[in-house]
Design a protein around this motif. Structure first.
Motif, PDB file in Angstrom:
ATOM      1  N   ARG A  93       0.852  -1.199   0.000  1.00  0.00           N
ATOM      2  CA  ARG A  93       0.000   0.000   0.000  1.00  0.00           C
ATOM      3  C   ARG A  93       0.880   1.239   0.000  1.00  0.00           C
ATOM      4  O   ARG A  93       2.040   1.189   0.388  1.00  0.00           O
ATOM      5  N   PRO A  94       0.354   2.383  -0.428  1.00  0.00           N
ATOM      6  CA  PRO A  94       1.163   3.600  -0.444  1.00  0.00           C
ATOM      7  C   PRO A  94       1.502   4.047   0.983  1.00  0.00           C
ATOM      8  O   PRO A  94       0.644   4.029   1.866  1.00  0.00           O
ATOM      9  N   VAL A  95       2.781   4.419   1.159  1.00  0.00           N
ATOM     10  CA  VAL A  95       3.269   4.826   2.482  1.00  0.00           C
ATOM     11  C   VAL A  95       4.030   6.138   2.351  1.00  0.00           C
ATOM     12  O   VAL A  95       4.847   6.306   1.444  1.00  0.00           O
ATOM     13  N   LEU A  96       3.774   7.034   3.289  1.00  0.00           N
ATOM     14  CA  LEU A  96       4.503   8.285   3.398  1.00  0.00           C
ATOM     15  C   LEU A  96       5.084   8.339   4.805  1.00  0.00           C
ATOM     16  O   LEU A  96       4.360   8.212   5.785  1.00  0.00           O
ATOM     17  N   VAL A  97       6.405   8.525   4.894  1.00  0.00           N
ATOM     18  CA  VAL A  97       7.075   8.633   6.188  1.00  0.00           C
ATOM     19  C   VAL A  97       7.450  10.095   6.402  1.00  0.00           C
ATOM     20  O   VAL A  97       8.029  10.721   5.519  1.00  0.00           O
ATOM     21  N   VAL A  98       7.116  10.617   7.577  1.00  0.00           N
ATOM     22  CA  VAL A  98       7.419  12.005   7.913  1.00  0.00           C
ATOM     23  C   VAL A  98       8.623  12.020   8.843  1.00  0.00           C
ATOM     24  O   VAL A  98       8.528  11.627  10.010  1.00  0.00           O
ATOM     25  N   THR A  99       9.763  12.463   8.306  1.00  0.00           N
ATOM     26  CA  THR A  99      11.003  12.541   9.071  1.00  0.00           C
ATOM     27  C   THR A  99      12.021  13.361   8.303  1.00  0.00           C
ATOM     28  O   THR A  99      11.912  13.495   7.080  1.00  0.00           O
ATOM     29  N   ALA A 100      13.006  13.869   9.014  1.00  0.00           N
ATOM     30  CA  ALA A 100      14.148  14.526   8.372  1.00  0.00           C
ATOM     31  C   ALA A 100      15.417  13.701   8.567  1.00  0.00           C
ATOM     32  O   ALA A 100      16.480  14.077   8.087  1.00  0.00           O
ATOM     33  N   ASP A 101      15.292  12.573   9.251  1.00  0.00           N
ATOM     34  CA  ASP A 101      16.435  11.712   9.542  1.00  0.00           C
ATOM     35  C   ASP A 101      16.944  11.081   8.243  1.00  0.00           C
ATOM     36  O   ASP A 101      16.241  10.297   7.607  1.00  0.00           O
ATOM     37  N   ARG A 102      18.157  11.424   7.850  1.00  0.00           N
ATOM     38  CA  ARG A 102      18.695  10.962   6.556  1.00  0.00           C
ATOM     39  C   ARG A 102      18.782   9.448   6.434  1.00  0.00           C
ATOM     40  O   ARG A 102      18.435   8.881   5.406  1.00  0.00           O
ATOM     41  N   GLU A 103      19.271   8.803   7.468  1.00  0.00           N
ATOM     42  CA  GLU A 103      19.418   7.350   7.408  1.00  0.00           C
ATOM     43  C   GLU A 103      18.046   6.672   7.353  1.00  0.00           C
ATOM     44  O   GLU A 103      17.842   5.724   6.591  1.00  0.00           O
ATOM     45  N   LEU A 104      17.100   7.152   8.134  1.00  0.00           N
ATOM     46  CA  LEU A 104      15.748   6.582   8.082  1.00  0.00           C
ATOM     47  C   LEU A 104      15.138   6.816   6.706  1.00  0.00           C
ATOM     48  O   LEU A 104      14.504   5.919   6.141  1.00  0.00           O
ATOM     49  N   ARG A 105      15.330   7.999   6.154  1.00  0.00           N
ATOM     50  CA  ARG A 105      14.815   8.294   4.809  1.00  0.00           C
ATOM     51  C   ARG A 105      15.363   7.284   3.802  1.00  0.00           C
ATOM     52  O   ARG A 105      14.625   6.753   2.973  1.00  0.00           O
ATOM     53  N   ARG A 106      16.653   7.011   3.886  1.00  0.00           N
ATOM     54  CA  ARG A 106      17.270   6.055   2.963  1.00  0.00           C
ATOM     55  C   ARG A 106      16.653   4.671   3.137  1.00  0.00           C
ATOM     56  O   ARG A 106      16.286   4.011   2.158  1.00  0.00           O
ATOM     57  N   ARG A 107      16.525   4.228   4.367  1.00  0.00           N
ATOM     58  CA  ARG A 107      16.015   2.883   4.631  1.00  0.00           C
ATOM     59  C   ARG A 107      14.584   2.695   4.132  1.00  0.00           C
ATOM     60  O   ARG A 107      14.260   1.653   3.550  1.00  0.00           O
ATOM     61  N   VAL A 108      13.710   3.681   4.372  1.00  0.00           N
ATOM     62  CA  VAL A 108      12.313   3.499   3.982  1.00  0.00           C
ATOM     63  C   VAL A 108      12.098   3.700   2.481  1.00  0.00           C
ATOM     64  O   VAL A 108      11.225   3.051   1.900  1.00  0.00           O
TER      65      VAL A 108
END
Length: 124
Positions: A93-108
Motif C-alpha cells: 500500500r502507499p506509504v509516506l514517512v514524515v522525518t528529516a532523519d537521513r538514514e531513516l529516509r534512505r532505509r524506507v
C-alpha cells in the motif's frame, strides 16, 4: 492497490517534535501528545484523500495513547527500526514517512515509501 486504500502516514514523533526548539525536551511525552492531537485535528495538510496516521514514539514519550484519527505505536526499541518494520509490513500500500532523519529516509525509500519533512505536519 485500490484507490480507496488510505495512504499510510508514519510520523517520526521524536524527529518532528525535535524540529522546533520550543522546549519539547522538558516534557517529551507532552510534546508527543500535542503532535498527536494536531495530527488528529488536521490530518495530513494538503492531502485530500483518506489517510491512516501512525505516530511512532520512543524513549520518554512511550505510553502516549491512541486517539481517533491517530494510532500511536510505542517502539519497543529503536523508533527508526520500528518505522522500517511498519513500512516493510505495509503490503504494497502507499506509504509516506514524515522525518528529516537521513538514514531513516534512505532505509524506507529503499522499501518503496515516499518521504516528507517535519514541516509537512508541523508549523515552523
Amino acid at each position: 492497490m485500490d484507490e480507496s486504500t488510505p495512504l499510510l502516514v508514519i510520523v517520526d514523533a521524536a524527529n518532528v517534535v525535535g524540529s522546533v526548539p520550543d522546549g519539547w525536551w522538558r516534557d517529551r511525552r507532552g510534546a508527543a501528545e500535542r503532535l498527536r492531537d494536531r495530527l488528529a485535528a488536521d490530518g495530513l495538510p494538503g492531502h485530500s484523500g483518506p489517510v491512516e496516521i501512525v505516530l511512532v514514539v520512543e524513549g520518554a514519550a512511550r505510553g502516549v495513547a491512541t486517539v481517533p484519527g491517530v494510532r500511536v505505536e510505542s517502539a519497543p526499541g529503536s523508533g527508526d527500526d520500528h518505522m522500517v518494520d511498519l513500512v516493510a509490513g505495509a503490503g504494497g500500500r502507499p506509504v509516506l514517512v514524515v522525518t528529516a532523519d537521513r538514514e531513516l529516509r534512505r532505509r524506507v525509500t529503499e522499501l518503496g515509501a515516499e518521504v516528507t519533512g517535519p514541516r509537512s505536519v508541523r508549523p515552523a
